[in-house]
Scaffold this active site. Structure first.
Site, mmCIF file in Angstrom:
data_model
loop_
_atom_site.group_PDB
_atom_site.id
_atom_site.type_symbol
_atom_site.label_atom_id
_atom_site.label_comp_id
_atom_site.label_asym_id
_atom_site.label_seq_id
_atom_site.Cartn_x
_atom_site.Cartn_y
_atom_site.Cartn_z
ATOM 1 N N GLU A 284 -31.204 -11.200 9.020
ATOM 2 C CA GLU A 284 -31.194 -11.209 10.746
ATOM 3 C C GLU A 284 -32.508 -10.792 11.311
ATOM 4 O OE1 GLU A 284 -28.052 -9.426 12.276
ATOM 5 O OE2 GLU A 284 -26.140 -10.496 11.069
ATOM 6 N N ARG B 259 -19.870 -7.427 8.091
ATOM 7 C CA ARG B 259 -21.160 -7.551 7.459
ATOM 8 C C ARG B 259 -20.795 -8.864 6.462
ATOM 9 N NH1 ARG B 259 -22.284 -4.882 10.855
ATOM 10 N NH2 ARG B 259 -23.694 -3.003 10.916
ATOM 11 N N HIS C 177 -24.743 -12.349 16.088
ATOM 12 C CA HIS C 177 -24.383 -10.551 15.971
ATOM 13 C C HIS C 177 -24.418 -10.073 17.034
ATOM 14 C CE1 HIS C 177 -24.948 -7.448 13.011
ATOM 15 N NE2 HIS C 177 -23.827 -7.049 13.779
ATOM 16 N N ILE C 178 -23.280 -10.441 18.168
ATOM 17 C CA ILE C 178 -23.171 -10.167 19.456
ATOM 18 C C ILE C 178 -22.190 -9.126 19.276
ATOM 19 C CG2 ILE C 178 -24.402 -11.940 20.504
ATOM 20 C CD1 ILE C 178 -22.117 -13.181 21.230
ATOM 21 N N GLY C 179 -21.469 -8.876 18.525
ATOM 22 C CA GLY C 179 -20.347 -8.047 18.492
ATOM 23 C C GLY C 179 -20.245 -6.698 19.095
ATOM 24 N N ASP D 209 -20.056 -13.709 12.893
ATOM 25 C CA ASP D 209 -21.233 -13.288 13.790
ATOM 26 C C ASP D 209 -22.297 -12.458 12.998
ATOM 27 O OD1 ASP D 209 -22.005 -12.423 16.517
ATOM 28 O OD2 ASP D 209 -21.257 -10.355 15.904
ATOM 29 N N ILE E 203 -11.925 -0.562 14.135
ATOM 30 C CA ILE E 203 -12.140 -1.850 14.737
ATOM 31 C C ILE E 203 -10.841 -2.696 14.331
ATOM 32 C CG2 ILE E 203 -13.649 -4.187 14.553
ATOM 33 C CD1 ILE E 203 -15.941 -2.166 14.432
#
Length: 327
Positions: free
Chosen positions: A264, A235, A284-286, A259, A153
């Site tokens: 969560e 993270r 957290h939509i990665g 994100d 990434i």
């Protein structure tokens, strides 16, 4: 097979094309995340297979003791720190995991950076309220992008930065990633004081391990420019607890796009970062886009079907199957 799927927030799994592969099996899908162990045990009580959506439900040794019927765990994505692998192995439960969200996560990281630099969210919301052009954005071209964590990434985001005309540098904490970064033509900076102080933008892509937990300290953040933008789509725990909110309040860095969070899901805007005007926060939509979900769940479903055929794949604890096979 009796398969239980938890944490399907969008109620989308049943609409994926790969879901039809489970025709003929008993499948229960739940949209919420439970935190009480007794409630989780009740949810998975009849499951032969637990199909886990990322790290949303923790599988602990004490939970496994309450699940005598559980025979197999199929994980979406490779990350499985939320599963007590040793406890699963001790109980003879194979755990399978596969799948990568490289491009989806990288796209979101760079999208958050671009949105932050150009004040896209602020201007769009103010426009809806009747205002017109209230801020001056900042161009990314010519500015320095720091990459912390040069894996799949991180290296993809570095490539995006280069395409936008940014000067990309990589924090050289590990020899293997430093070597790859140099081979890709990027500057490697080993000195953390130099790295954090030079960043106009910092994109964090560190894996969460015992050694990386809290790796980025309050002192590191204090070195950043008041004009710098920090993006974290990896993270939350890689930044020392509470350090980012305090740093943003102090103005170094000047802005953050986040994100990921220590706990969560978050409901009711119950997080300090959500109350700060210099933070852009997404839930957290990665990896949450259709192509990634199709790939993730296709792997997870195929793993369950392969286990049922007696041909398990992608096992994180293959010794369980070898032990059973030779018994």
């Amino acid at each position: 097979m009796n398969i239980v799927i938890s944490d399907d927030y969008q109620d989308c799994i049943r609409n994926l094309s790969c879901f039809s592969k489970l025709d003929g099996h008993q499948v229960s899908i739940h949209r919420d995340t439970l935190t009480d162990e007794a409630a989780i045990a009740e949810r998975f009580a009849q499951a032969d297979v637990a199909l886990l959506v990322r790290e949303r439900t923790r599988i602990t040794a004490s939970l496994l003791e309450r699940l005598p019927n559980l025979k197999f765990i199929s994980q979406t994505g490779r990350a499985a720190n939320h599963v007590d692998l040793a406890a699963c192995t001790a109980r003879g439960i194979p755990v399978a995991a596969e799948g990568s969200a490289t491009h989806a996560a990288a796209e979101l990281a760079f999208g958050l950076l671009l949105a932050s630099a150009r004040n896209i969210v602020v201007e769009a919301e103010r426009f809806k309220s009747g205002q017109w052009q209230t801020t001056l954005g900042v161009s990314l071209r010519g500015r320095t992008l720091g990459i912390a964590g040069y894996g799949k990434i991180g290296s993809t985001v570095a490539g995006f930065g280069k395409a936008f005309g940014m000067k990309v540098m990589v924090w050289g904490e590990r020899p293997d990633s430093s070597r790859r970064a140099r081979e890709d033509g990027f500057e490697v900076v080993a000195d953390r004081r130099e790295f954090f102080s030079r960043c106009d933008a910092l994109s964090i892509h560190l894996r969460l391990t015992p050694s990386s937990c809290g790796m980025i300290s309050a002192s590191d953040l204090d070195l950043m420019k008041p004009t710098a933008i920090l993006v974290n789509t990896s993270r939350a725990e890689v930044i020392a607890e509470g350090a980012l909110a305090s740093a943003l309040q102090a103005g170094r860095p000047g802005f953050a796009a986040i994100d990921v969070y220590e706990r969560e899901p978050i409901h009711g805007a119950d997080h300090p970062l959500l109350k700060l005007p210099n933070a852009l926060c997404t839930p957290h939509i990665g990896y949450v886009e259709r192509d990634t979900y199709e790939a993730y769940f296709n792997f997870a479903i195929e793993q369950a079907l392969a286990w049922e055929r007696g041909e398990p794949m992608n096992l994180l604890n293959p010794e369980v199957w070898e032990r059973r096979r030779t018994a």
